[in-house]
Design a protein around this motif. Structure first.
Motif, mmCIF file in Angstrom:
data_model
loop_
_atom_site.group_PDB
_atom_site.id
_atom_site.type_symbol
_atom_site.label_atom_id
_atom_site.label_comp_id
_atom_site.label_asym_id
_atom_site.label_seq_id
_atom_site.Cartn_x
_atom_site.Cartn_y
_atom_site.Cartn_z
ATOM 1 N N VAL A 76 -21.775 -32.267 6.701
ATOM 2 C CA VAL A 76 -20.535 -31.884 7.270
ATOM 3 C C VAL A 76 -19.620 -31.456 5.959
ATOM 4 O O VAL A 76 -19.423 -32.407 5.176
ATOM 5 C CB VAL A 76 -19.807 -32.741 8.070
ATOM 6 C CG1 VAL A 76 -18.590 -32.224 8.749
ATOM 7 C CG2 VAL A 76 -20.877 -33.307 9.214
ATOM 8 N N PHE A 77 -19.163 -30.534 6.052
ATOM 9 C CA PHE A 77 -17.894 -29.944 4.959
ATOM 10 C C PHE A 77 -16.593 -30.304 5.652
ATOM 11 O O PHE A 77 -16.321 -29.536 6.611
ATOM 12 C CB PHE A 77 -18.171 -28.491 4.755
ATOM 13 C CG PHE A 77 -17.117 -28.054 4.003
ATOM 14 C CD1 PHE A 77 -16.945 -28.409 2.401
ATOM 15 C CD2 PHE A 77 -16.172 -27.083 4.055
ATOM 16 C CE1 PHE A 77 -15.874 -28.107 1.583
ATOM 17 C CE2 PHE A 77 -15.280 -26.429 3.197
ATOM 18 C CZ PHE A 77 -15.359 -27.127 1.988
ATOM 19 N N VAL A 78 -16.060 -31.160 5.000
ATOM 20 C CA VAL A 78 -14.784 -31.596 5.312
ATOM 21 C C VAL A 78 -13.540 -30.845 4.881
ATOM 22 O O VAL A 78 -13.367 -31.109 3.510
ATOM 23 C CB VAL A 78 -14.288 -33.102 5.483
ATOM 24 C CG1 VAL A 78 -13.082 -33.619 5.980
ATOM 25 C CG2 VAL A 78 -15.659 -33.775 6.146
ATOM 26 N N GLU A 79 -13.040 -29.850 5.322
ATOM 27 C CA GLU A 79 -11.955 -29.010 4.466
ATOM 28 C C GLU A 79 -10.594 -29.499 4.697
ATOM 29 O O GLU A 79 -9.902 -29.304 5.716
ATOM 30 C CB GLU A 79 -12.118 -27.269 4.990
ATOM 31 C CG GLU A 79 -11.472 -26.569 4.105
ATOM 32 C CD GLU A 79 -9.782 -26.450 4.734
ATOM 33 O OE1 GLU A 79 -9.120 -26.901 3.661
ATOM 34 O OE2 GLU A 79 -9.588 -26.148 5.715
ATOM 35 N N ALA A 90 -12.993 -19.452 1.851
ATOM 36 C CA ALA A 90 -14.380 -18.992 0.969
ATOM 37 C C ALA A 90 -15.387 -20.381 1.125
ATOM 38 O O ALA A 90 -16.566 -20.024 1.488
ATOM 39 C CB ALA A 90 -14.063 -19.019 -0.628
ATOM 40 N N ALA A 91 -14.921 -21.554 1.194
ATOM 41 C CA ALA A 91 -15.700 -22.794 1.226
ATOM 42 C C ALA A 91 -16.366 -22.956 2.597
ATOM 43 O O ALA A 91 -17.221 -23.087 2.842
ATOM 44 C CB ALA A 91 -15.198 -23.881 0.594
ATOM 45 N N THR A 92 -15.221 -22.699 3.476
ATOM 46 C CA THR A 92 -15.769 -22.700 4.975
ATOM 47 C C THR A 92 -16.713 -21.860 5.454
ATOM 48 O O THR A 92 -17.813 -22.133 6.109
ATOM 49 C CB THR A 92 -14.688 -22.503 5.884
ATOM 50 O OG1 THR A 92 -13.513 -23.592 5.426
ATOM 51 C CG2 THR A 92 -15.036 -22.650 7.047
ATOM 52 N N GLU A 93 -16.501 -20.508 4.852
ATOM 53 C CA GLU A 93 -17.478 -19.477 5.004
ATOM 54 C C GLU A 93 -18.878 -19.913 4.309
ATOM 55 O O GLU A 93 -20.190 -19.721 5.179
ATOM 56 C CB GLU A 93 -17.237 -18.053 4.630
ATOM 57 C CG GLU A 93 -15.940 -17.585 5.283
ATOM 58 C CD GLU A 93 -15.337 -16.447 4.648
ATOM 59 O OE1 GLU A 93 -14.563 -15.593 5.701
ATOM 60 O OE2 GLU A 93 -15.569 -16.169 3.581
ATOM 61 N N ALA A 94 -19.004 -20.354 3.251
ATOM 62 C CA ALA A 94 -20.047 -20.619 2.471
ATOM 63 C C ALA A 94 -20.924 -22.030 3.215
ATOM 64 O O ALA A 94 -21.876 -21.849 3.608
ATOM 65 C CB ALA A 94 -19.825 -21.184 1.169
ATOM 66 N N ALA A 95 -20.076 -22.686 3.754
ATOM 67 C CA ALA A 95 -20.605 -23.960 4.590
ATOM 68 C C ALA A 95 -21.182 -23.249 5.822
ATOM 69 O O ALA A 95 -22.460 -23.819 6.065
ATOM 70 C CB ALA A 95 -19.437 -25.093 5.025
ATOM 71 N N ILE A 96 -20.621 -22.610 6.596
ATOM 72 C CA ILE A 96 -21.301 -22.079 7.830
ATOM 73 C C ILE A 96 -22.511 -21.252 7.558
ATOM 74 O O ILE A 96 -23.283 -21.421 8.144
ATOM 75 C CB ILE A 96 -20.277 -21.132 8.363
ATOM 76 C CG1 ILE A 96 -18.957 -21.964 8.995
ATOM 77 C CG2 ILE A 96 -20.714 -20.177 9.546
ATOM 78 C CD1 ILE A 96 -17.901 -21.127 9.533
ATOM 79 N N ALA A 97 -22.351 -20.393 6.437
ATOM 80 C CA ALA A 97 -23.727 -19.741 5.926
ATOM 81 C C ALA A 97 -24.759 -20.496 5.823
ATOM 82 O O ALA A 97 -26.064 -20.201 5.880
ATOM 83 C CB ALA A 97 -23.243 -18.777 4.741
ATOM 84 N N GLU A 119 -17.046 -17.435 15.463
ATOM 85 C CA GLU A 119 -18.358 -16.565 15.794
ATOM 86 C C GLU A 119 -19.403 -16.704 14.871
ATOM 87 O O GLU A 119 -20.498 -16.857 15.291
ATOM 88 C CB GLU A 119 -17.920 -15.128 16.051
ATOM 89 C CG GLU A 119 -17.002 -14.995 17.162
ATOM 90 C CD GLU A 119 -16.883 -13.317 17.253
ATOM 91 O OE1 GLU A 119 -17.362 -12.342 16.687
ATOM 92 O OE2 GLU A 119 -16.049 -13.040 18.104
ATOM 93 N N ALA A 120 -19.086 -16.993 13.508
ATOM 94 C CA ALA A 120 -20.062 -16.910 12.360
ATOM 95 C C ALA A 120 -20.861 -18.221 12.604
ATOM 96 O O ALA A 120 -22.011 -18.467 12.406
ATOM 97 C CB ALA A 120 -19.460 -16.757 10.979
ATOM 98 N N ALA A 121 -19.929 -19.442 12.867
ATOM 99 C CA ALA A 121 -20.430 -20.786 12.931
ATOM 100 C C ALA A 121 -21.372 -20.778 14.207
ATOM 101 O O ALA A 121 -22.487 -21.324 13.926
ATOM 102 C CB ALA A 121 -19.297 -21.744 13.211
ATOM 103 N N GLU A 122 -20.913 -20.361 15.376
ATOM 104 C CA GLU A 122 -21.721 -20.330 16.480
ATOM 105 C C GLU A 122 -23.123 -19.583 16.275
ATOM 106 O O GLU A 122 -24.015 -19.947 16.699
ATOM 107 C CB GLU A 122 -20.961 -19.966 17.765
ATOM 108 C CG GLU A 122 -20.075 -20.853 18.066
ATOM 109 C CD GLU A 122 -19.030 -20.500 19.116
ATOM 110 O OE1 GLU A 122 -19.176 -19.486 19.713
ATOM 111 O OE2 GLU A 122 -17.808 -21.222 18.965
ATOM 112 N N ALA A 123 -23.091 -18.482 15.584
ATOM 113 C CA ALA A 123 -24.272 -17.714 15.474
ATOM 114 C C ALA A 123 -25.206 -18.401 14.442
ATOM 115 O O ALA A 123 -26.519 -18.405 14.613
ATOM 116 C CB ALA A 123 -23.846 -16.359 14.822
ATOM 117 N N ARG A 124 -24.439 -19.256 13.744
ATOM 118 C CA ARG A 124 -25.503 -20.153 12.761
ATOM 119 C C ARG A 124 -25.880 -21.363 13.401
ATOM 120 O O ARG A 124 -26.539 -22.427 12.803
ATOM 121 C CB ARG A 124 -24.894 -20.326 11.545
ATOM 122 C CG ARG A 124 -25.340 -20.499 10.328
ATOM 123 C CD ARG A 124 -26.466 -19.719 9.709
ATOM 124 N NE ARG A 124 -27.326 -20.264 8.413
ATOM 125 C CZ ARG A 124 -28.190 -21.079 8.593
ATOM 126 N NH1 ARG A 124 -28.520 -21.453 9.715
ATOM 127 N NH2 ARG A 124 -28.794 -21.689 7.640
#
Lengths: 428, 428
Positions: A76-79, A90-97, A119-124
């Motif tokens: 879990v990435f805690v931002e 940037a870091a949130t996107e990287a975590a999700i990816a 949407e990105a998170a749910e797709a992943r």
């Protein structure tokens, strides 16, 4: 005991330090509740050496939060860095990816990019959870998303910026002007780096927009929040309001009507004896109104190390317990595009303006109000020494549209000096 | 859309009917939030033909709730019958034995058999959820179990019996004696079949014991709640309290101290202007105090069709969403056996008693208090016509033990008529 949940913690300010303390001090308690240990694998912050009053020696260190977010030993990435864009995004996107779940306290980022990130998170198959982004320690995101999930929500309201509430109560209690209290708040570190975020109502507007999305199943629409800050509230306004039994609060209201989604964040007069009127300092209050539940009121500390860290840990514990929920309570792809609607419900308004001290000035103002269909409940001209006269008007119930029409008309009278102040009265 | 979640609903009173309405009226909303439809397969109640204002024709019917609980087309057994034992318990046990999840509003059953039921459910991989059992529409079980899961809880407090609060506020507002308002409440259907459950503080005590279990990780210990009802509160007490700026509320407090778990439910004087003091009628308020979160205050309707059904649906939606949590927030087998401790925190007490009107009577009472180490803040003897004299005493801070010592001593003076009334003052 089963596999630990491993966190990567970016941002070691007040909240981040609070999270570290909870994890260190309550390891047994958290493991008992989650059914598994909760651990920190690594942390990241702007400066490494700084003494933060907590022992970080057991944790890995990353200068780059993106590197932290994608570490193999991070689940879990805690931002907790903040900022709508830049490293936090940037870091949130990287975590999700990388398929990591994200827990964040970042209302600016979510109010701006929440739909795309969700949407990105749910797709992943990853989560984004944000209890700490709204109303500090009050578990309001959970109450709304889960606790009231059986309701069609009618309205969400709240005082959600502790700094504004601090400034307004401090002005009243100490009888100090806005500018002076603003400086005090700044010196105490209560204000965001860009203070407009607080006093302009933007931070509170972000929070309102996030709650509205959950409540009404619509995409976050911060751009459509009718925003008004507290910068123009004077100590005179506060005194006049008090004379009438009211206090001024920066109040947010979101509701879905037949015409669309109304969202506004603005200073309002509320009865001094009401729960909202009694809110002091940095305390927050949120009112959730469901068709079955009725009004549910939640009150607590809106900021600070402990309360905000408590909210972060609520999301972390949910994830540790295997609770998997869509960011805004239903899949992001199913959220409707909201139709923004201007708030039209009528209310009494408080008006303060300065008139040139010449015959007929007051009559001209009264005529403008009458032509806008606004009737006057009370009007008072104050003592004055110079060539201008301060005037206070309380209207009967009227709409914001009628009021704006009148506000436009005042300029044309040639007797109104500067900009009048108009504050809505809520009798919640 | 995936598999529907299928409910078996036992009990079609106010709350059961409310649940049916939500499921019928909000089918789309619930499915969007849960990611799957929520349906009722079958229902059960005492009488079949009764017109309940809802269409039940699409649902199966079972006369026997045990048969309902074990039907193949039921995933979740929703128990809204009430009663600590009897059909509610039998059907809950049957549901668990069949591996069904259970959602219940039954505080009496859980306060009495919660540990055994939770252990049975967890052994079978089934859930028991009970948001509706505590404080009606307020999502307090969720706030405590999940929203504050990162906290060591310090204290849980609340006004949690709407009927008692209705009686006390009605007495005050209408200036009516207890017996008369009790009859009114009875006629309005506000009282449980056995009214002692309400006015004796038992119902509120059940709720407090359930919250204490979650808060402190201990087995439910209703037997150890120090219980006192509102039956002996007179309109005079209410008036005297009001004169001093207080209101009387049936207040529950649970806290863990070094000596053990303190749980008490009793009438208390609270400041009239405080959030608790302002509670009117059937409104409930719960205060959750965590070491990180600070005080979180939740307020809402404590009973009624909509609010309680909203709470039931919160649990149903959690299950539909795949959220699986232990009944009391951690596995029942890991809950500690609580060490009951008598509440020892000192507080001012309000004392009302009747003395024989003879010389030295007041002095004898004052002596008893002095010998118990209790100092007097205020003492007042009221006008009287007969041979007895009503006396009101407000003490400085003292403990319940010292007070009970004095209460014992009063009888020995030979001048105190009947039983004195003692009410604790909380300045929360």
């Amino acid at each position: 005991m089963s596999t630990p949940l491993r966190l990567g913690l970016a941002g070691l300010g007040t909240v981040g330090t609070g999270v570290v303390k909870i994890i260190q001090n309550h390891a047994g308690l958290l493991a008992a509740r989650a059914g598994r240990p909760v651990e920190i694998s690594a942390v990241s912050a702007r400066t490494r050496g700084k003494n933060r009053g907590v022992d970080l020696s057991d944790y890995g260190w990353e200068d780059d939060p993106v590197a932290l977010a994608t570490r193999d030993d991070v689940d879990v990435f805690v931002e907790l860095m903040g900022g709508a864009d830049g490293p936090a995004k940037a870091a949130t996107e990287a975590a999700i990816a990388a398929g990591k779940d994200v827990v964040t306290a970042n209302k600016a980022m979510l109010a701006t990019h929440g739909q795309a990130l969700a949407e990105a998170a749910e797709a992943r198959g990853a989560l984004i959870r944000f209890e700490a982004a709204v109303a500090g320690g009050i578990p309001v995101v959970k109450a709304l998303t889960e606790g009231l999930a059986g309701n069609r929500m009618l309205r969400v309201m709240g005082v959600m910026n502790g700094t504004c509430n601090y400034i307004l109560t401090r002005m009243e209690n100490a009888g100090l002007p806005y500018a002076e209290v603003f400086e005090e708040a700044s010196a105490l570190g209560y204000l965001e780096a860009d203070p407009t975020l607080d006093v302009g109502g933007i931070d509170a507007g972000h929070k309102l927009a996030l709650l509205a999305s959950i409540a009404f199943g619509t995409r976050v629409a911060f751009d459509h929040v009718e925003l008004e800050g507290i910068e123009r509230i004077s100590i005179d306004d506060i005194r006049h309001a008090a004379d009438m039994g009211f206090r001024i609060k920066l109040l947010g209201v979101a509701q879905m009507t037949g015409r669309g989604l109304e969202q506004r964040m603005s200073p309002c007069l509320v009865p001094a004896g009401s729960p909202l009127g009694q809110l002091e300092n940095a305390t927050n209050m949120v009112v959730l109104e469901g068709d079955a539940s009725g009004q549910i009121v939640l009150r607590g500390a809106g900021a600070g190390e402990g309360p905000t860290a408590s909210a972060v840990m609520s999301d972390v514990l949910d994830i540790a317990r295997g609770i998997r929920l869509s960011t805004f309570g239903q899949p992001a792809a199913t959220l409707a595009a909201p139709i923004p609607a201007r708030a039209t419900a009528a209310a009494p308004y408080y008006l303060r303006m300065v008139l040139q001290d010449k015959p007929g000035a007051l009559a001209k103002v009264a005529t403008v109000l009458g032509e806008a269909g606004i009737s006057i409940d009370r009007m008072r001209q104050y003592d004055h020494a110079d060539t201008t006269a301060p005037v206070l008007i309380v209207t009967h119930k009227t709409t914001r549209d009628a009021l704006d029409h009148a506000m436009g008309g005042f300029a044309a009278t040639g007797v109104v000096v500067g900009h009048p102040v108009a504050i809505r009265t809520e009798t919640l």
